[in-house]
Design a protein around this motif. Structure first.
Motif, PDB file in Angstrom:
ATOM      1  N   THR A   1       0.829  -1.208   0.000  1.00  0.00           N
ATOM      2  CA  THR A   1       0.000   0.000   0.000  1.00  0.00           C
ATOM      3  C   THR A   1       0.862   1.256   0.000  1.00  0.00           C
ATOM      4  OG1 THR A   1      -0.124   0.129   2.422  1.00  0.00           O
ATOM      5  CG2 THR A   1      -1.785  -1.221   1.304  1.00  0.00           C
ATOM      6  N   GLY A   2       2.180   1.092   0.226  1.00  0.00           N
ATOM      7  CA  GLY A   2       3.079   2.239   0.290  1.00  0.00           C
ATOM      8  C   GLY A   2       4.262   2.062  -0.635  1.00  0.00           C
TER       9      GLY A   2
ATOM     10  N   TYR B   1       5.521   5.737   8.161  1.00  0.00           N
ATOM     11  CA  TYR B   1       4.184   5.582   7.601  1.00  0.00           C
ATOM     12  C   TYR B   1       3.622   4.217   7.989  1.00  0.00           C
ATOM     13  CZ  TYR B   1       5.295   9.378   4.236  1.00  0.00           C
ATOM     14  OH  TYR B   1       5.640  10.561   3.637  1.00  0.00           O
ATOM     15  N   THR B   2       2.314   4.153   8.236  1.00  0.00           N
ATOM     16  CA  THR B   2       1.673   2.855   8.428  1.00  0.00           C
ATOM     17  C   THR B   2       1.270   2.323   7.060  1.00  0.00           C
ATOM     18  OG1 THR B   2      -0.603   3.647   8.667  1.00  0.00           O
ATOM     19  CG2 THR B   2       0.767   3.654  10.644  1.00  0.00           C
ATOM     20  N   ASP B   3       1.778   1.160   6.716  1.00  0.00           N
ATOM     21  CA  ASP B   3       1.489   0.525   5.427  1.00  0.00           C
ATOM     22  C   ASP B   3       1.473  -0.974   5.594  1.00  0.00           C
ATOM     23  OD1 ASP B   3       1.053   2.276   3.098  1.00  0.00           O
ATOM     24  OD2 ASP B   3       3.001   3.141   3.619  1.00  0.00           O
TER      25      ASP B   3
ATOM     26  N   SER C   1       2.257  -4.771   3.612  1.00  0.00           N
ATOM     27  CA  SER C   1       2.936  -5.490   2.535  1.00  0.00           C
ATOM     28  C   SER C   1       2.403  -6.917   2.495  1.00  0.00           C
ATOM     29  CB  SER C   1       4.443  -5.532   2.787  1.00  0.00           C
ATOM     30  OG  SER C   1       5.072  -4.311   2.482  1.00  0.00           O
TER      31      SER C   1
ATOM     32  N   ASN D   1      -6.252   7.596   2.152  1.00  0.00           N
ATOM     33  CA  ASN D   1      -5.709   8.922   2.433  1.00  0.00           C
ATOM     34  C   ASN D   1      -6.671  10.028   2.041  1.00  0.00           C
ATOM     35  OD1 ASN D   1      -3.265   7.739   3.284  1.00  0.00           O
ATOM     36  ND2 ASN D   1      -2.508   7.699   1.189  1.00  0.00           N
TER      37      ASN D   1
ATOM     38  N   HIS E   1      -1.188   5.660   6.202  1.00  0.00           N
ATOM     39  CA  HIS E   1      -0.984   5.681   4.751  1.00  0.00           C
ATOM     40  C   HIS E   1      -1.587   4.473   4.037  1.00  0.00           C
ATOM     41  CE1 HIS E   1       1.586   5.657   1.007  1.00  0.00           C
ATOM     42  NE2 HIS E   1       1.283   6.936   1.076  1.00  0.00           N
ATOM     43  N   SER E   2      -1.950   3.427   4.769  1.00  0.00           N
ATOM     44  CA  SER E   2      -2.428   2.206   4.123  1.00  0.00           C
ATOM     45  C   SER E   2      -3.805   2.398   3.511  1.00  0.00           C
ATOM     46  CB  SER E   2      -2.459   1.056   5.132  1.00  0.00           C
ATOM     47  OG  SER E   2      -3.211   1.412   6.268  1.00  0.00           O
ATOM     48  N   ARG E   3      -3.997   1.764   2.355  1.00  0.00           N
ATOM     49  CA  ARG E   3      -5.314   1.755   1.700  1.00  0.00           C
ATOM     50  C   ARG E   3      -5.863   0.337   1.814  1.00  0.00           C
ATOM     51  NH1 ARG E   3      -0.872   4.748  -0.996  1.00  0.00           N
ATOM     52  NH2 ARG E   3      -1.739   6.747  -1.640  1.00  0.00           N
TER      53      ARG E   3
ATOM     54  N   SER F   1      -2.999   0.505  -3.772  1.00  0.00           N
ATOM     55  CA  SER F   1      -2.157   1.702  -3.873  1.00  0.00           C
ATOM     56  C   SER F   1      -2.997   2.945  -4.093  1.00  0.00           C
ATOM     57  CB  SER F   1      -1.184   1.546  -5.048  1.00  0.00           C
ATOM     58  OG  SER F   1      -1.906   1.430  -6.281  1.00  0.00           O
TER      59      SER F   1
END
Length: 706
Positions: free
Chosen positions: A468-469, A479-481, A483, A549, A603-605, A621
């Protein structure tokens, strides 16, 4: 901006008032960041960092969004946007909002400065220096500052020099010594950006106290050394912000890299968008600046040091005050890869989810390094949007290419404000033998995906990473993301096709799992949202949880309104811009919108659809903005593994439980902090205990916020 009386009376919303304006919503987001700088519960240096973020956020907003509105006004554009604003009407409101937030920003700076002073960290006025300090600074000026200064006179023979965007300058008004001339002289001087903004003063070795003086104050105090034969009448700081958006003719460009380099040079001469001047600036100096930059209304008098973004570096540079910062966290290495260092063996058995920054980005780096060294790996394909200054990924990709592997990298040269860095990386990768592709004409490549093709016996197997990042080891610490590592066959096939479309010619493709913009994401989102409406209408479980975001696409908002009216419960976790107006009776009373602003940048979607009791979860993304759905290559990837779906739902639950750093969007466009009687629960603090949310264990218990 209150909901008008007619709207309340009729209990419905007209097409224009059904939406919140994107730019006004962004101002409210920056105000939430400012609230973190004002929060006494946050450590003092962390408050200073938030204040720096407010400043840098505002710089980008003005250089892109406000500058674009100014362009529309100059072009005579008068059409209303879907939120009901003309460019000129919106511009007037932005002036008021920006003026207000700047005033609040500098009040906050004074408050933080006073608190720092109590802790022994002091910004000293030059006039208050001791004799010993003054002698030390005078020597520093002679030896370090003076040699790099370049005074630039402005007169008939010397036109106004180029003023660079977002650099601090001094405007100097002078008179000739022993002259009766009435017209003053004018000069400008750039403050060196490669020297410390805050110069440390000598201190006793046994003293905890640290004192600093601003470099502009030192130069002002010594201004006469630069203008012999003249008397300085007034010396004031100013700072210009220019339009920084690039206009790139991709179709007409023979070489996209060279075209972007040419546009970057033009950026230096972008149209002036904002002028900041020191409060009390000499009228003649202000007159000269406004005449040169042709700015009348977006001019701000600042009472305090210009450009507070310096506080971010300053907060990290002052040693001996660790208690004024958050306690550092050490990201854990993902347990799955710690137990077995062979990524391919692990992924052959199961998918793995990694949660940044609580789990280390080193896992991604090690994945690429292992692939680069593995003799069975045939090809590595990767997208790069924003990369850190010293990225180990670049070295690993270069090594893989040099060892004879097929390495393809899609580098997005148009990533705003990272263009120069990405150009440098593209050239380095090409020199190493990588196939470097700059994406498709007219589209930014924003998808975060890696494909590794490995020979395993008689077959080729695909290993995929979807994030997501960005592939950026620096931002992954802040950032919070999420994987996702997987060897799922369908996802692997789709990843191959996606790279084929980005690097070559490929006809329309029936995706097995991926949802891709601009190909089918907009339509797929519409179907997913309306499917929930159908479930609700049929009495089946129906719910949407969407974490992103920004939300500004009108079609998506309308679909969410329709789903809510059909009975779907919708929880939106939107960190920044949100154009959807929640809580309107008959339209959106089943929709909640919350924003979490905390230590790490959310930041995660993540997109969750209840689907009648058969939940679907997607990592993406893409935000739900028009540019993401129509002008970028974006990716939504379904989470196939049921255990990982549960892990992601727990992460969403943490956000929905937050009652400390959550702010709720009200129908009038403003946000209010969560206010309930439950025990304080801070989602990021809870998430730091990574081992508890993995493996199907219980949610972390509520964590005290202080």
């Amino acid at each position: 901006m209150n909901v008008n009386a007619e709207e309340k009376k009729n209990n419905h919303t007209s097409p224009a008032t059904a939406y919140l304006n994107r730019d006004l919503s962004w101002i409210e987001f920056n105000r939430r960041v400012l609230a973190e700088a004002q929060d006494p519960e946050n450590p003092l240096m962390e408050r200073a960092k938030f204040l720096a973020i407010v400043s840098s956020n505002l710089d980008e907003f003005i250089s892109v969004r406000v500058a674009g509105i100014q362009d529309q006004i100059r072009a005579g554009y008068t059409k209303k946007d879907f939120t009901g604003y003309t460019p000129s009407g919106l511009y007037k409101r932005l002036i008021k909002r920006v003026t207000k937030i700047i005033a609040d920003q500098y009040r906050t700076f004074k408050d933080i400065s006073r608190s720092l002073h109590k802790e022994g960290i002091v910004f000293v006025d030059y006039k208050d220096l001791t004799h010993a300090q003054e002698q030390s600074i005078e020597q520093y000026y002679r030896d370090i500052i003076y040699p790099v200064l370049t005074p630039m006179a402005v007169d008939q023979s010397r036109p106004f020099p180029l003023v660079h965007s977002q650099f601090i300058y001094l405007a100097v008004v002078l008179t000739r010594k022993n002259s009766q001339e009435e017209e003053p002289y004018f000069a400008i001087l750039q403050i060196p950006s490669n020297l410390p903004r805050c110069i440390p003063l000598p201190h006793r070795s046994n003293s905890k106290k640290r004192q600093f003086v601003f470099i502009e104050d030192v130069i002002r105090q010594h201004i006469q050394t630069l203008f012999s034969g003249y008397d300085p009448v007034a010396v004031s700081e100013f700072r210009l912000t220019r339009n920084s958006d690039l206009t790139i003719d991709e179709e007409g460009a023979e070489d996209l890299l060279e075209e972007i380099e040419k546009e970057l040079r033009k950026r230096r001469r972008g149209v002036p968008a904002r002028l900041e001047v020191q409060k009390g600036i000499h009228p003649y100096a202000l007159e000269q600046l406004q005449a040169e930059f042709e700015l009348e209304d977006f001019v701000f008098e600042i009472e305090g040091p210009l450009d507070l973004s310096f506080l971010r570096g300053f907060a990290g540079s002052v040693k001996g005050f660790s208690y004024l910062h958050h306690a550092p966290i050490e990201p854990l290495y993902p347990a799955e890869f710690e137990e077995n260092e062979d990524f391919f063996e692990v992924l052959g058995e199961r998918d793995v989810l990694v949660y940044h920054p609580y789990e280390s980005f080193d896992a991604m780096t090690d994945f690429i390094i292992q692939a680069s060294e593995d003799e069975q790996v045939m090809a590595i394909k990767m997208t790069l949007y924003r990369v850190s200054g010293k990225s180990p990924l670049i070295t690993a990709l270069a090594n893989a290419a040099e060892s004879g592997k097929q390495v393809t990298v899609v580098v997005e040269l148009k990533a705003r404000f990272d263009e120069e860095r990405n150009i440098a990386w593209a050239r380095k990768l090409e020199q190493s033998g990588c196939h470097v592709v700059y994406g498709l004409v007219g589209l930014k490549t924003h998808a975060k995906v890696t494909l590794i093709v490995r020979q395993e016996g008689p077959e080729l197997r695909r290993y995929v990473h979807v994030g997501t990042g960005n592939y950026n080891d620096s931002t992954a610490k802040a950032y919070t993301d999420l994987s996702l590592f997987t060897a799922n066959h369908e996802i692997g096939l789709d990843a191959s096709e996606l790279f084929n479309q980005m690097t070559g010619y490929s006809a329309n493709y029936n995706w097995n799992s991926f949802i891709v913009a601009p190909t089918n994401m907009s339509l797929s989102l519409q179907k997913l949202i309306l499917r929930e409406a159908e479930h609700a209408a049929a009495g089946r479980p129906a719910r949407i949880i969407a974490k992103m975001n920004s939300l500004s696409n009108q079609e998506v908002i309308d679909n969410l309104y329709s789903a809510a009216q059909a009975g779907v419960s919708i929880d939106l976790i939107v960190r920044g811009v949100c154009c959807l107006r929640p809580g309107i009776e008959g339209l959106s009373e089943r929709i909640t919108v919350r924003s979490i602003v905390d230590r790490f940048l959310e930041h995660s979607r993540i997109y969750y659809f209840e689907n009648g009791g058969k939940p679907e979860v997607y990592l993406s993304s893409a935000d739900w903005m028009t540019r993401n759905l129509t002008r970028r290559i974006e990716l939504m990837c379904p989470v196939k593994d049921s255990n990982i779906r549960k892990q992601i739902v727990k992460i969403l639950d943490l956000s929905l439980m937050d009652n400390v750093k959550s702010s709720f969007l009200q129908p009038n466009g403003y946000y209010e902090r969560a206010d309930d009687k439950k025990a304080p629960f801070r989602s990021q603090f809870a998430a730091m205990n990574v081992t508890r949310w993995k493996g199907g264990r219980a949610l972390p218990s509520p964590t005290k916020h202080s």
